[in-house]
Motif scaffolding. Structure first.
Motif, PDB file in Angstrom:
ATOM      1  N   GLU A 176     189.098  66.315  88.133  1.00 22.50           N
ATOM      2  CA  GLU A 176     189.010  67.626  88.788  1.00 22.50           C
ATOM      3  C   GLU A 176     188.075  67.581  89.989  1.00 22.50           C
ATOM      4  O   GLU A 176     188.362  68.161  91.036  1.00 22.50           O
ATOM      5  N   LEU A 177     186.976  66.877  89.858  1.00 22.58           N
ATOM      6  CA  LEU A 177     186.008  66.778  90.953  1.00 22.58           C
ATOM      7  C   LEU A 177     186.620  66.121  92.182  1.00 22.58           C
ATOM      8  O   LEU A 177     186.455  66.610  93.315  1.00 22.58           O
ATOM      9  N   LEU A 178     187.338  65.024  91.995  1.00 23.66           N
ATOM     10  CA  LEU A 178     187.812  64.214  93.112  1.00 23.66           C
ATOM     11  C   LEU A 178     189.228  64.550  93.557  1.00 23.66           C
ATOM     12  O   LEU A 178     189.629  64.174  94.664  1.00 23.66           O
ATOM     13  N   GLY A 179     189.991  65.210  92.705  1.00 28.74           N
ATOM     14  CA  GLY A 179     191.353  65.543  93.056  1.00 28.74           C
ATOM     15  C   GLY A 179     192.318  64.381  92.961  1.00 28.74           C
ATOM     16  O   GLY A 179     193.436  64.457  93.487  1.00 28.74           O
ATOM     17  N   VAL A 180     191.904  63.309  92.301  1.00 32.63           N
ATOM     18  CA  VAL A 180     192.770  62.152  92.049  1.00 32.63           C
ATOM     19  C   VAL A 180     192.506  61.683  90.622  1.00 32.63           C
ATOM     20  O   VAL A 180     191.439  61.938  90.069  1.00 32.63           O
ATOM     21  N   PRO A 181     193.471  60.986  90.007  1.00 30.73           N
ATOM     22  CA  PRO A 181     193.225  60.484  88.652  1.00 30.73           C
ATOM     23  C   PRO A 181     192.003  59.566  88.618  1.00 30.73           C
ATOM     24  O   PRO A 181     191.871  58.654  89.439  1.00 30.73           O
ATOM     25  N   ALA A 182     191.105  59.838  87.687  1.00 29.10           N
ATOM     26  CA  ALA A 182     189.851  59.087  87.614  1.00 29.10           C
ATOM     27  C   ALA A 182     189.477  58.867  86.157  1.00 29.10           C
ATOM     28  O   ALA A 182     189.827  59.664  85.282  1.00 29.10           O
ATOM     29  N   ARG A 192     182.514  63.192  97.705  1.00 29.65           N
ATOM     30  CA  ARG A 192     182.095  64.228  96.764  1.00 29.65           C
ATOM     31  C   ARG A 192     181.427  63.639  95.524  1.00 29.65           C
ATOM     32  O   ARG A 192     180.796  64.380  94.752  1.00 29.65           O
ATOM     33  N   LEU A 193     181.497  62.345  95.335  1.00 31.87           N
ATOM     34  CA  LEU A 193     180.730  61.737  94.248  1.00 31.87           C
ATOM     35  C   LEU A 193     179.239  62.018  94.398  1.00 31.87           C
ATOM     36  O   LEU A 193     178.504  62.055  93.400  1.00 31.87           O
ATOM     37  N   LEU A 194     178.783  62.246  95.638  1.00 34.54           N
ATOM     38  CA  LEU A 194     177.374  62.551  95.854  1.00 34.54           C
ATOM     39  C   LEU A 194     176.977  63.905  95.296  1.00 34.54           C
ATOM     40  O   LEU A 194     175.789  64.206  95.171  1.00 34.54           O
ATOM     41  N   ALA A 195     177.973  64.739  94.977  1.00 36.74           N
ATOM     42  CA  ALA A 195     177.675  66.044  94.384  1.00 36.74           C
ATOM     43  C   ALA A 195     177.257  65.925  92.930  1.00 36.74           C
ATOM     44  O   ALA A 195     176.754  66.883  92.338  1.00 36.74           O
ATOM     45  N   VAL A 196     177.468  64.753  92.344  1.00 37.83           N
ATOM     46  CA  VAL A 196     177.249  64.574  90.906  1.00 37.83           C
ATOM     47  C   VAL A 196     175.812  64.163  90.619  1.00 37.83           C
ATOM     48  O   VAL A 196     175.280  63.234  91.236  1.00 37.83           O
ATOM     49  N   THR A 197     175.211  64.858  89.680  1.00 36.20           N
ATOM     50  CA  THR A 197     173.934  64.446  89.102  1.00 36.20           C
ATOM     51  C   THR A 197     174.197  64.010  87.663  1.00 36.20           C
ATOM     52  O   THR A 197     174.790  64.764  86.884  1.00 36.20           O
ATOM     53  N   PRO A 238     172.425  56.378  87.724  1.00 30.81           N
ATOM     54  CA  PRO A 238     173.055  56.144  86.421  1.00 30.81           C
ATOM     55  C   PRO A 238     174.532  55.784  86.504  1.00 30.81           C
ATOM     56  O   PRO A 238     175.023  54.976  85.720  1.00 30.81           O
ATOM     57  N   ILE A 239     175.256  56.408  87.449  1.00 34.02           N
ATOM     58  CA  ILE A 239     176.665  56.099  87.675  1.00 34.02           C
ATOM     59  C   ILE A 239     176.801  55.559  89.088  1.00 34.02           C
ATOM     60  O   ILE A 239     176.258  56.142  90.036  1.00 34.02           O
ATOM     61  N   LYS A 240     177.510  54.488  89.252  1.00 30.07           N
ATOM     62  CA  LYS A 240     177.722  53.931  90.580  1.00 30.07           C
ATOM     63  C   LYS A 240     178.308  55.003  91.497  1.00 30.07           C
ATOM     64  O   LYS A 240     179.260  55.694  91.118  1.00 30.07           O
ATOM     65  N   SER A 241     177.747  55.135  92.686  1.00 35.92           N
ATOM     66  CA  SER A 241     178.208  56.016  93.761  1.00 35.92           C
ATOM     67  C   SER A 241     177.767  57.463  93.642  1.00 35.92           C
ATOM     68  O   SER A 241     177.956  58.227  94.591  1.00 35.92           O
ATOM     69  N   VAL A 242     177.173  57.896  92.518  1.00 37.94           N
ATOM     70  CA  VAL A 242     176.718  59.282  92.451  1.00 37.94           C
ATOM     71  C   VAL A 242     175.274  59.363  92.934  1.00 37.94           C
ATOM     72  O   VAL A 242     174.630  58.357  93.230  1.00 37.94           O
ATOM     73  N   TYR A 268     177.849  65.946 102.498  1.00 35.06           N
ATOM     74  CA  TYR A 268     178.935  65.017 102.182  1.00 35.06           C
ATOM     75  C   TYR A 268     179.859  64.772 103.370  1.00 35.06           C
ATOM     76  O   TYR A 268     180.946  64.222 103.210  1.00 35.06           O
ATOM     77  N   ARG A 269     179.419  65.140 104.565  1.00 34.34           N
ATOM     78  CA  ARG A 269     180.217  64.911 105.771  1.00 34.34           C
ATOM     79  C   ARG A 269     179.845  63.561 106.381  1.00 34.34           C
ATOM     80  O   ARG A 269     178.692  63.133 106.335  1.00 34.34           O
ATOM     81  N   LYS A 270     180.865  62.923 107.017  1.00 34.10           N
ATOM     82  CA  LYS A 270     180.642  61.646 107.679  1.00 34.10           C
ATOM     83  C   LYS A 270     180.315  61.863 109.153  1.00 34.10           C
ATOM     84  O   LYS A 270     180.832  62.772 109.790  1.00 34.10           O
TER      85      LYS A 270
END
Length: 272
Positions: free
Chosen positions: A109-115, A52-57, A10-14, A229-231
């Motif tokens: 808040e999720l990403l720690g950067v302005p979004a 951390r976008l992968l944490a989103v449902t 539904p959302i790109k990258s999640v 979420y680790r590379k």
């Protein structure tokens, strides 16, 4: 061959969700990547940089909008987007519509950067990039380069075999089998030969026909474990040993719909 899985993002990258059926539009599957997370300048906040976008449902609500969930954050109901249109940095698209302010705060808040969360009100406004095989009149949502991505289970299994073989030769523990969801497929096909899809030019799933626009070159997103979420190094290390040409590594094919209609898990797949 049969259609074994369908995935909608539904959302790109999640994180995506598996569905039993999906309606195919000219720009992709129903509910697929009409939303995206961007920075203050409108550039896409890329999964490769923000795992951390992968944490989103994200779940679509019957009246429109989304229900957002992520571990460590309260669930958030996002109403249908009705904010101003803002510039965005997607090829072939100059603007999108802002979601409600509480969605921006949640992703910040999720990403720690302005979004900011944005919605593509009319996906027919965005053309498939000619540099990636797009033809006049073909359109796409916020997905990269094509409306759908197809992979086969046979190719995924062969890749796992190569990863295991390489690890044994290096005296390392195998990183596989890897989840095929690392490749973020729209559809998965069972019954093909490994990498047979490289030669396909047309694909028919049930009653819906697709054009193969190009093979899919793979990026660092595939190295992110969808659970931790680790590379890591895989699968790009192994793809580079077996599937590298023109300076890129390749896995899967991109599809552009020729028809609209519904596809279902278990549908017959004809390709050539």
């Amino acid at each position: 061959m049969i259609l074994s899985e369908i995935h909608v993002y539904p959302i790109k990258s999640v994180t995506g969700r598996a569905v039993d059926r999906a309606h195919v539009h000219p720009w992709g599957l129903e509910g697929d990547r009409r939303w995206a997370v961007v920075g203050p300048d409108g550039d896409n906040l890329w999964l490769g940089e923000y795992p951390r976008l992968l944490a989103v449902t994200a779940t679509e609500l019957p009246a429109g909008g989304l229900l957002l969930s992520a571990r460590g954050l309260p669930d958030l109901r996002v109403p249908p987007a009705d904010g101003p249109r803002v510039p965005v940095g997607f090829t072939g698209l100059d603007h999108a519509m802002l979601a409600a302010p509480e969605a921006h705060a949640w992703f910040t808040e999720l990403l720690g950067v302005p979004a900011r969360l944005v919605w593509l009100d009319d996906p027919a406004r965005r053309s498939v990039d000619p540099a990636h095989g797009g033809l006049p009149g073909e359109v796409v949502s916020f997905a990269w380069d094509a409306p759908l991505l197809l992979i086969t289970t046979a190719s995924s299994r062969r890749l796992d075999e190569w990863i295991e073989q390489g690890a044994a030769e290096r005296g390392e523990a195998s990183a596989g089998p890897l989840s095929p969801l690392r490749f973020r497929p729209s559809v998965m096909v069972e019954g093909a030969e490994p990498f047979e899809e490289d030669t396909w030019r047309e694909v028919r799933i049930g009653t819906v026909s697709f054009r193969v626009s190009e093979l899919c070159d793979r990026c660092a997103v595939t190295t992110i474990d969808p659970h931790t979420y680790r590379k890591g190094k895989e699968p790009l290390r192994t793809l580079a040993a077996h599937r590298r040409w023109d300076g890129k590594t390749w896995f899967g094919i991109r599809l552009v719909p020729r028809d609209v209609g519904e596809i279902r898990v278990g549908d017959p797949v004809i390709a050539g």
